[in-house]
Design an enzyme around this catalytic site. Structure first.
Site, PDB file in Angstrom:
ATOM      1  N   LYS A   1      25.289   5.881 -25.186  1.00  0.00           N
ATOM      2  CA  LYS A   1      24.527   5.087 -24.213  1.00  0.00           C
ATOM      3  C   LYS A   1      25.348   3.908 -23.699  1.00  0.00           C
ATOM      4  CE  LYS A   1      19.817   5.880 -25.991  1.00  0.00           C
ATOM      5  NZ  LYS A   1      18.638   5.194 -26.560  1.00  0.00           N
TER       6      LYS A   1
ATOM      7  N   HIS B   1      17.938  40.716 -29.325  1.00  0.00           N
ATOM      8  CA  HIS B   1      18.829  41.320 -28.336  1.00  0.00           C
ATOM      9  C   HIS B   1      19.845  40.309 -27.816  1.00  0.00           C
ATOM     10  CE1 HIS B   1      16.471  45.074 -28.082  1.00  0.00           C
ATOM     11  NE2 HIS B   1      15.457  44.269 -28.376  1.00  0.00           N
TER      12      HIS B   1
ATOM     13  N   GLU C   1      18.555  14.994 -35.436  1.00  0.00           N
ATOM     14  CA  GLU C   1      18.586  13.552 -35.176  1.00  0.00           C
ATOM     15  C   GLU C   1      18.204  12.774 -36.428  1.00  0.00           C
ATOM     16  OE1 GLU C   1      17.876  11.615 -31.100  1.00  0.00           O
ATOM     17  OE2 GLU C   1      15.990  11.272 -32.154  1.00  0.00           O
TER      18      GLU C   1
END
EC number: 5.3.1.9
Length: 558
Positions: free
Chosen positions: A522, A394, A363
């Protein structure tokens, strides 16, 4: 800060030439050339944190040229400007002073001519008194019961930092149960509400603006749930009084806090516009941390961060841990074009650390326009990801070992475990060390062949599979060894990465502390939401968005 395109500097051009010389070098050869390489490429912070950066495709010449780049981009001047409170976040006309929140020497710091330290200290003392009252049971719920559960409602920096720290410092927590709600998906809030009792729960509504859609949607739903519960057992006329015992605001916007129904003068803990959300855990946003750990441990967290601040501010660049990590990151990102870096904490309590740094870094430095407002023609922030060891081994380590992509890694591990069960920790650290060694040095075909001959295995059959067992190595990594994960060392580690991100942003010539890229989504979400709620309006977007909206409406009504 000076606006300098790094690719136009002499040092960048020098690094490009240097890259052509070192590009075909193997880390194994670098160790053969210098048997004291570890001593040459490692440094210790406060006898608590060791950085070993010897397993990188670098030489002394590389580091010197990278430091020249930092100087040419005026990193020392940028560091000074940040700590002095200059408005280096020019795109928002703000200072960048999360460091002031842990200014443990209380040195005056001026913003617009006013010393901000008195306000910081006042809020910190208010937090300490409040937390003491909650922890010791002086603060009661509406039925006069002690608070047992804390629900932090926030998203982004209002969630990731406090959540990571409370998890990482679980061995230091008290009796309070801490819950975090961030996702606007109602399932997240629903699952938390199932576990708690309204009589003994305190909600922390954490939002700088108190208008963030996800946070306020969850906050209103939590308040509605609370009111519904108390009206079954209490007079509805007293619900505002009851809310005051169960809802706290952490915000910079008292007007919106009051609109929500929380009294800003008694139930709000302030933080300020010069505190970026992803750097806000040191502020009142960290109230959930203090409630979980107590004020002494919270202040130790601040102490560790302050110590790293002073290291970053005062240490020469060639011994400066955040600077070294930042420059090595630029070396891979911009010259090897690696595009990504991974973080692997070998400590289960630190399992959310990679996600926290992911947000802090991506960000902050995920920008494509420089500080002059021009499009950028070079790589900026990397893709950051990770997992706790040994789980990652793994999962995706196969690709790091034998894939076709360079993925520089940070390995983080404590020497001392909080829970030394049998020989678990020795085995954990053995894996930590083995992975960094295997990634760097690999395993040649000749070694594998000799092993098969020595073991007298079916050599004719195995000739066919030997190539698949070759490890090319030459995968770079940093090893960060911490004496023990404590509030102090965790604070220092977080600040280390904060300053690494800042350093890279300075050299990338970008504004690290804004996040305009979050805004478009937004705005569109608000528009689309209004269309989803109205059945008689046809969407007027592109065919893909229109089609998805129409199917959503059709299936939701089925």
């Amino acid at each position: 800060m000076k606006n300098i395109n790094p690719t136009k500097t002499k040092s960048w051009k020098s690094l490009k030439k240097h890259f052509l010389n070192i590009n075909t070098t193997h880390i194994l050869d670098l160790f053969k050339q210098n048997k004291y390489r570890f001593l040459s490429f490692s440094t210790i912070f406060n006898n608590e944190i060791l950085l070993d950066y010897s397993k990188n495709l670098i030489t002394e010449e590389t580091i010197n040229k990278l430091i020249d780049l930092a100087k040419e981009c005026d990193l020392p001047g940028a560091i000074k400007s940040m700590f002095q409170g200059a408005k280096i976040n020019r795109s928002e006309n703000r200072a960048v002073l999360h460091t002031a929140l842990r200014n443990r020497k209380n040195i005056p710091i001026l913003v617009d001519g006013h010393d901000i330290m008195p306000n910081i200290n006042t809020v910190l003392e208010k937090m300490k008194i409040f937390c003491q009252n909650i922890i010791q049971g002086y603060w009661k719920g509406y039925t006069n019961k002690n608070i047992t559960d804390i629900v932090n409602i926030g998203i982004g920096g209002s969630n990731l930092g406090p959540h990571m720290v409370t998890e990482a410092l679980t061995p230091y927590k008290n009796h309070l149960n801490i819950h975090f709600v961030s996702n606007i998906d109602g399932t997240h809030l629903f699952e938390v509400l199932k576990k708690i009792n309204p009589e003994t729960t305190l909600f922390l509504i954490t939002s700088k603006t108190f208008t963030t859609q996800e946070t306020m949607t969850n906050a209103f739903s939590a308040r509605n749930w609370f009111v519904q519960k108390i009206t079954k057992s209490s007079s509805f006329n007293h619900y505002e009084q009851h809310i005051s015992k169960h809802f706290i605001a952490l915000s910079a916007n008292p007007v919106e806090v009051k609109k929500f129904g929380i009294n800003p003068s008694t139930n709000m803990f302030e933080f300020w516009e010069w505190v970026g959300g992803r750097y806000s855990l040191w502020s009142s946003v960290g109230l959930s941390i203090m409630l979980s750990l107590g004020s002494n441990h919270f202040e130790s967290l601040l102490d560790g961060a302050y110590a790293m601040d002073m290291h970053f501010k005062n240490t020469p660049l060639n011994k400066n841990i955040p600077v070294i990590l930042a420059l090595i990151g630029i070396w891979y990102n911009n010259f090897f074009l690696s595009e990504t870096e991974a973080i692997f904490p070998y400590d289960q309590y630190m399992h959310r650390f990679a996600a926290y740094i992911q947000q802090s870094n991506m960000e902050s430095n995920g920008k494509c326009v420089d500080r002059n407002g021009y499009p950028i023609n070079y790589q900026t922030g990397p893709i950051v990801w990770g997992e706790s060891g040994t789980n990652g081994q793994h999962s995706f380590f196969q690709l790091i070992h034998q894939g076709t992509k360079m993925i520089p890694c940070d390995f983080i591990a404590p020497v001392l475990s909080h829970h030394p069960i049998f020989d678990h920790h020795d085995k954990l650290i053995a894996n930590f060390l083995a992975q960094t060694k295997a990634l760097a040095f690999g395993k040649k075909l000749e070694e594998i062949t000799q092993e098969y001959i020595t073991k007298k295995q079916s050599y004719i059959y195995d000739l066919n599979i030997l190539p698949f067992k070759v490890f090319k190595g030459n995968n770079p990594s940093n090893s960060i060894l911490i004496k023990k994960i404590t509030p102090y060392t965790l604070g220092a580690l977080i600040a280390l990465y904060e300053h690494k991100i800042f350093t890279q942003g300075v050299i990338f010539n970008i504004y690290t502390f804004d996040q305009w890229g979050v805004e478009l989504g937004k705005q569109l979400a608000d528009d689309i939401y209004s269309i989803l709620k109205q059945t008689n309006i046809n969407p007027q977007y592109d065919s893909s968005t229109n089609g998805l909206i129409n199917y959503y409406k059709y299936w939701s009504q089925a």
